[in-house]
Design an enzyme around this catalytic site. Structure first.
Site, PDB file in Angstrom:
ATOM      1  CG  ASP A  13      -0.319  -0.355   2.512  1.00 21.71           C
ATOM      2  OD1 ASP A  13       0.904  -0.161   2.647  1.00 21.71           O
ATOM      3  OD2 ASP A  13      -1.025  -0.830   3.418  1.00 21.71           O
ATOM      4  CD  GLU A  61      -8.654   0.997   7.637  1.00 22.49           C
ATOM      5  OE1 GLU A  61      -8.668   0.060   8.449  1.00 22.49           O
ATOM      6  OE2 GLU A  61      -8.071   2.067   7.871  1.00 22.49           O
ATOM      7  CG  HIS A  85      -5.887  -2.309   8.673  1.00 21.65           C
ATOM      8  ND1 HIS A  85      -5.995  -1.114   9.349  1.00 21.65           N
ATOM      9  CD2 HIS A  85      -4.550  -2.559   8.628  1.00 21.65           C
ATOM     10  CE1 HIS A  85      -4.795  -0.678   9.672  1.00 21.65           C
ATOM     11  NE2 HIS A  85      -3.907  -1.533   9.255  1.00 21.65           N
ATOM     12  CG  ASP A 135      -8.891  -1.638  11.675  1.00 21.16           C
ATOM     13  OD1 ASP A 135      -7.875  -2.297  11.356  1.00 21.16           O
ATOM     14  OD2 ASP A 135      -9.241  -0.614  11.055  1.00 21.16           O
TER      15      ASP A 135
HETATM   16  P1  PGA Z   1       1.958  -1.822  12.671  1.00 23.38           P
HETATM   17  O1  PGA Z   1       0.899  -1.747  11.525  1.00 23.38           O
HETATM   18  O2  PGA Z   1       2.958  -2.854  12.261  1.00 23.38           O
HETATM   19  O3  PGA Z   1       2.563  -0.460  12.735  1.00 23.38           O
HETATM   20  O4  PGA Z   1       1.233  -2.226  13.913  1.00 23.38           O
HETATM   21  C1  PGA Z   1       0.318  -2.918  11.063  1.00 23.38           C
HETATM   22  C2  PGA Z   1      -0.684  -2.636   9.982  1.00 23.38           C
HETATM   23  O5  PGA Z   1      -1.369  -1.598  10.080  1.00 23.38           O
HETATM   24  O6  PGA Z   1      -0.795  -3.426   9.059  1.00 23.38           O
END
Ligand code: PGA
Length: 247
Positions: free
Chosen positions: A68, A144, A139, A137
């Protein structure tokens, strides 16, 4: 059935995930992979970089696609996910510049750009290996929780929880972009092999939710992984701490 491996700590999680990348590369030097960004994968990317510098792995024929990218950050912006992969991995490994792909989030027509990026993945034969982080959450990439999902590369509005979680990487919360381009779940699920990494107490709840989930729920995007035959979840003891049978 998702396969969970619990490691003693973050370093062990990172080393095991990097080892999985090395093994995949050994099987196929022209590996087509997508790598995660965020706090979780830093250790893994550093370990992959170490292995590359020690010539234990050779990325010279591999391809890497960002999972992304924030709209509208330039590649050179230290908050961009291209910069992140460059900083933690590309600069230290021999993966050719022309084999590093990221959506052009500055393109005039972002929908056309999404289609172009998707086609580039298809043209490379789809992913051999996908490494994922996971949001609080649920994702995956920036898919999302939503009632409906686009299976392919698309533009997504980030939800408040994600903006809040990612604000720690920015000086001010207002600087966190509100939109991103992300790969879709269909493209991720076409990957031959998927590894998901998670660490720390803040991921314990989402790991429990993933462990307990028995059916696909678009409001919990990580549940789409149930549809894939080869998913390994590598998490440290803290992230597994709410799952009694894994402790
Ligand atoms: P993080 O993010 O490794 O900073 O916890 C994970 C994600 O949002 O996929």
């Amino acid at each position: 059935m998702l396969n969970f491996t619990v490691t003693e700590n973050y370093d062990a999680m990172s080393a095991l995930a990097a080892w999985r990348v090395a093994k995949a590369l050994e099987r196929k030097p022209e590996l087509v992979m997508t790598l995660p960004t965020g706090g979780t994968p830093i250790g893994m990317l550093q370990e992959m970089s170490r292995m590359a510098q020690q010539k234990k792995v050779d990325f010279s024929q591999a391809y890497s696609f960002n999972i992304d990218e924030y709209i509208p950050l330039k590649k050179e912006d230290p908050q961009s996910y291209y910069w992140f992969l460059d900083h933690y991995f590309y600069q230290h490994a021999n993966l050719p510049v022309e084999n590093r792909f990221v959506p052009d989030v500055l393109a005039d027509d972002l929908l056309t750009e999404c289609a172009r990026y998707e086609q580039a993945i298809v043209d490379h034969g789809d992913f051999d290996l996908t490494v994922l982080g996971i949001g609080h959450d649920g994702h995956i990439g920036f898919n999302e929780p939503h009632a409906t999902h686009s299976p392919v590369c698309h533009i997504i509005d980030l939800n408040e929880e994600t903006i809040e979680a990612n604000a720690r990487f920015f000086t001010h919360r207002e600087e966190v972009p509100r939109q991103a381009i992300t790969l879709g779940m269909g493209t991720i699920l076409k990957s031959k092999e998927i590894v998901l990494i998670a660490n720390g107490l803040s991921k314990a709840q989402v790991m429990k939710q993933l462990f307990d989930c028995k059916r696909v729920d678009p409001l919990f995007p990580a549940s789409f992984l149930l549809l894939h035959p080869d998913v390994t979840i590598i998490c440290d003891q803290e992230a597994a701490s709410l799952i009694p049978s894994l402790r």
